[in-house]
Design a protein around this motif. Sequence first.
Motif, PDB file in Angstrom:
ATOM      1  N   GLY A 158       0.835  -1.190   0.000  1.00  0.00           N
ATOM      2  CA  GLY A 158       0.000   0.000   0.000  1.00  0.00           C
ATOM      3  C   GLY A 158       0.864   1.231   0.000  1.00  0.00           C
ATOM      4  N   ALA A 159       0.287   2.342  -0.375  1.00  0.00           N
ATOM      5  CA  ALA A 159       1.044   3.585  -0.441  1.00  0.00           C
ATOM      6  C   ALA A 159       1.518   4.015   0.940  1.00  0.00           C
ATOM      7  N   GLU A 160       0.839   3.532   1.981  1.00  0.00           N
ATOM      8  CA  GLU A 160       1.174   3.968   3.329  1.00  0.00           C
ATOM      9  C   GLU A 160       2.407   3.255   3.887  1.00  0.00           C
ATOM     10  N   GLY A 161       2.819   2.144   3.307  1.00  0.00           N
ATOM     11  CA  GLY A 161       3.979   1.459   3.837  1.00  0.00           C
ATOM     12  C   GLY A 161       3.983  -0.015   3.506  1.00  0.00           C
ATOM     13  N   PRO A 162       4.902  -0.768   4.113  1.00  0.00           N
ATOM     14  CA  PRO A 162       5.056  -2.188   3.780  1.00  0.00           C
ATOM     15  C   PRO A 162       4.002  -3.069   4.456  1.00  0.00           C
ATOM     16  N   THR A 163       3.721  -4.203   3.830  1.00  0.00           N
ATOM     17  CA  THR A 163       2.850  -5.215   4.424  1.00  0.00           C
ATOM     18  C   THR A 163       3.690  -6.125   5.315  1.00  0.00           C
ATOM     19  N   ASP A 164       3.041  -7.087   5.955  1.00  0.00           N
ATOM     20  CA  ASP A 164       3.772  -8.044   6.792  1.00  0.00           C
ATOM     21  C   ASP A 164       4.808  -8.811   5.976  1.00  0.00           C
ATOM     22  N   LEU A 165       4.414  -9.238   4.752  1.00  0.00           N
ATOM     23  CA  LEU A 165       5.352  -9.980   3.912  1.00  0.00           C
ATOM     24  C   LEU A 165       6.564  -9.122   3.573  1.00  0.00           C
ATOM     25  N   ASP A 166       6.338  -7.825   3.290  1.00  0.00           N
ATOM     26  CA  ASP A 166       7.455  -6.935   2.979  1.00  0.00           C
ATOM     27  C   ASP A 166       8.408  -6.819   4.162  1.00  0.00           C
ATOM     28  N   ARG A 167       7.850  -6.749   5.365  1.00  0.00           N
ATOM     29  CA  ARG A 167       8.694  -6.656   6.559  1.00  0.00           C
ATOM     30  C   ARG A 167       9.525  -7.928   6.732  1.00  0.00           C
ATOM     31  N   ARG A 168       8.940  -9.054   6.393  1.00  0.00           N
ATOM     32  CA  ARG A 168       9.673 -10.321   6.488  1.00  0.00           C
ATOM     33  C   ARG A 168      10.820 -10.345   5.489  1.00  0.00           C
TER      34      ARG A 168
ATOM     35  N   GLY B 138       8.607 -18.872   0.944  1.00  0.00           N
ATOM     36  CA  GLY B 138       7.655 -19.568   0.091  1.00  0.00           C
ATOM     37  C   GLY B 138       7.152 -18.724  -1.064  1.00  0.00           C
ATOM     38  N   VAL B 139       7.985 -17.783  -1.546  1.00  0.00           N
ATOM     39  CA  VAL B 139       7.613 -16.963  -2.706  1.00  0.00           C
ATOM     40  C   VAL B 139       8.663 -17.156  -3.789  1.00  0.00           C
ATOM     41  N   SER B 140       8.369 -16.716  -4.972  1.00  0.00           N
ATOM     42  CA  SER B 140       9.329 -16.829  -6.060  1.00  0.00           C
ATOM     43  C   SER B 140      10.321 -15.662  -6.006  1.00  0.00           C
ATOM     44  N   PRO B 141      11.537 -15.851  -6.523  1.00  0.00           N
ATOM     45  CA  PRO B 141      12.482 -14.736  -6.581  1.00  0.00           C
ATOM     46  C   PRO B 141      11.905 -13.544  -7.325  1.00  0.00           C
ATOM     47  N   ARG B 142      11.089 -13.822  -8.358  1.00  0.00           N
ATOM     48  CA  ARG B 142      10.496 -12.719  -9.111  1.00  0.00           C
ATOM     49  C   ARG B 142       9.568 -11.895  -8.228  1.00  0.00           C
ATOM     50  N   THR B 143       8.758 -12.579  -7.396  1.00  0.00           N
ATOM     51  CA  THR B 143       7.870 -11.864  -6.474  1.00  0.00           C
ATOM     52  C   THR B 143       8.678 -11.041  -5.481  1.00  0.00           C
ATOM     53  N   LEU B 144       9.757 -11.629  -4.976  1.00  0.00           N
ATOM     54  CA  LEU B 144      10.593 -10.898  -4.024  1.00  0.00           C
ATOM     55  C   LEU B 144      11.178  -9.651  -4.658  1.00  0.00           C
ATOM     56  N   HIS B 145      11.696  -9.772  -5.876  1.00  0.00           N
ATOM     57  CA  HIS B 145      12.290  -8.604  -6.552  1.00  0.00           C
ATOM     58  C   HIS B 145      11.242  -7.539  -6.826  1.00  0.00           C
ATOM     59  N   ARG B 146      10.043  -7.982  -7.198  1.00  0.00           N
ATOM     60  CA  ARG B 146       8.979  -7.012  -7.497  1.00  0.00           C
ATOM     61  C   ARG B 146       8.600  -6.224  -6.240  1.00  0.00           C
ATOM     62  N   ARG B 147       8.510  -6.917  -5.131  1.00  0.00           N
ATOM     63  CA  ARG B 147       8.111  -6.242  -3.909  1.00  0.00           C
ATOM     64  C   ARG B 147       9.210  -5.298  -3.420  1.00  0.00           C
ATOM     65  N   LEU B 148      10.468  -5.689  -3.620  1.00  0.00           N
ATOM     66  CA  LEU B 148      11.560  -4.798  -3.245  1.00  0.00           C
ATOM     67  C   LEU B 148      11.548  -3.537  -4.109  1.00  0.00           C
ATOM     68  N   ARG B 149      11.243  -3.714  -5.384  1.00  0.00           N
ATOM     69  CA  ARG B 149      11.191  -2.563  -6.277  1.00  0.00           C
ATOM     70  C   ARG B 149      10.097  -1.584  -5.859  1.00  0.00           C
ATOM     71  N   ARG B 150       8.944  -2.136  -5.463  1.00  0.00           N
ATOM     72  CA  ARG B 150       7.856  -1.283  -5.007  1.00  0.00           C
ATOM     73  C   ARG B 150       8.220  -0.564  -3.705  1.00  0.00           C
ATOM     74  N   LEU B 151       8.922  -1.270  -2.812  1.00  0.00           N
ATOM     75  CA  LEU B 151       9.347  -0.635  -1.568  1.00  0.00           C
ATOM     76  C   LEU B 151      10.331   0.506  -1.833  1.00  0.00           C
ATOM     77  N   MET B 152      11.225   0.290  -2.774  1.00  0.00           N
ATOM     78  CA  MET B 152      12.180   1.345  -3.115  1.00  0.00           C
ATOM     79  C   MET B 152      11.467   2.551  -3.692  1.00  0.00           C
ATOM     80  N   ASP B 153      10.417   2.291  -4.481  1.00  0.00           N
ATOM     81  CA  ASP B 153       9.641   3.407  -5.033  1.00  0.00           C
ATOM     82  C   ASP B 153       8.942   4.183  -3.926  1.00  0.00           C
ATOM     83  N   ILE B 154       8.351   3.443  -2.964  1.00  0.00           N
ATOM     84  CA  ILE B 154       7.658   4.110  -1.855  1.00  0.00           C
ATOM     85  C   ILE B 154       8.642   4.929  -1.026  1.00  0.00           C
ATOM     86  N   ALA B 155       9.840   4.348  -0.786  1.00  0.00           N
ATOM     87  CA  ALA B 155      10.844   5.031   0.024  1.00  0.00           C
ATOM     88  C   ALA B 155      11.535   6.155  -0.739  1.00  0.00           C
ATOM     89  N   GLY B 156      11.433   6.140  -2.063  1.00  0.00           N
ATOM     90  CA  GLY B 156      12.096   7.158  -2.872  1.00  0.00           C
ATOM     91  C   GLY B 156      13.596   6.993  -2.896  1.00  0.00           C
TER      92      GLY B 156
END
Length: 330
Positions: A263-273, A292-310
């Motif tokens: 979400g735009a407000e911050g990371p989810t539980d999975l992101d924190r993990r 239990g996720v794919s490397p592609r999912t992990l990379h995608r979520r990291l990219r979104r976190l970097m975007d949120i963090a700027g």
Amino acid sequence: MLDVLGLEPDDERVYRALLGRPNCTATLLSDLLEVPRVHIDRALCHLVGWGLVISSADERFTAAPPAMALGALITQRRDGLRVAEQALVTFAEEHRAAMTGSSISDLIEVVTGVDAIRHRFLQVQQAARRQVRSFITAPFVAVPPDENSAEPMAIGRGVHFRAVLDRAVLAEPGIVSDAIKSLRNGVELRVADQLPMKLVLADADLGLVPLAVTPAGEPGAVLLHRSGLLDALDALFETVWRAAHPLELSGFGREADATVEVGAEGPTDLDRRILALLLAGLTDPTAATQLGVSPRTLHRRLRRLMDIAGVRTRMQLGGHAVRHGWVEQH
């Protein structure tokens, strides 16, 4: 169920049978439970002696109310355990005094074989009164983390656990799940780039250090009593502990849901993990496997976190995560 109070199986069966059958005879109990009369008589003798059963003049037996009878027995056991704990402290002090000036052979015990090491490993934790500290490295020769039955029992007694994990251990199958359970139980965990040895310390009194495999192919270890060498290992643990990275797996109380978007407000539980494992030093493939996720999912979520963090780099993302409370730090 009542064996912890000193009752034998026949004692418990007879007592439970009497709960619903007041004024019962020994012969009737023998027929009802299909137990030889001699065993019934012995059980009744025990139960009457403990105050769990009341005997009448015509040799009929009635169970005493459980809340009163068992409550009194439990209280006696508690008082007995307190006395035993006080005796343990006294005996430990006497042992320490006796060991002062002892020969090297009295201070160091060599333990050989998986079964013997496992036994000593559990004993060391059972002997702890205040804290247990350990270095955890792979491979697990004697006791894998999920088979350490002494840990929850010691925690139940109020013993505090601290452990430093070798970073390579986090790649072991199931280790993150075991870490989650330990964290929930109040164990403090940290991660070091590389540990010099396996180690478990009980207070400042006992230490177990596994050694290399013997020429005969059996693993070996040394059990150390209070000595200058044990003091050195104590200091080593505290030095490594201060430099290690805290392992705080925020949000690990629930299963990961790879379908939930950030979400735009911050990371989810999975992101924190994900952040917690990567900050602890896991590689992307290892972190993805443990979650239990794919490397592609992990990379995608990291990219979104970097975007949120700027931010542009993972190092910047890690700093942002710590500063903004996305992961817990000490």
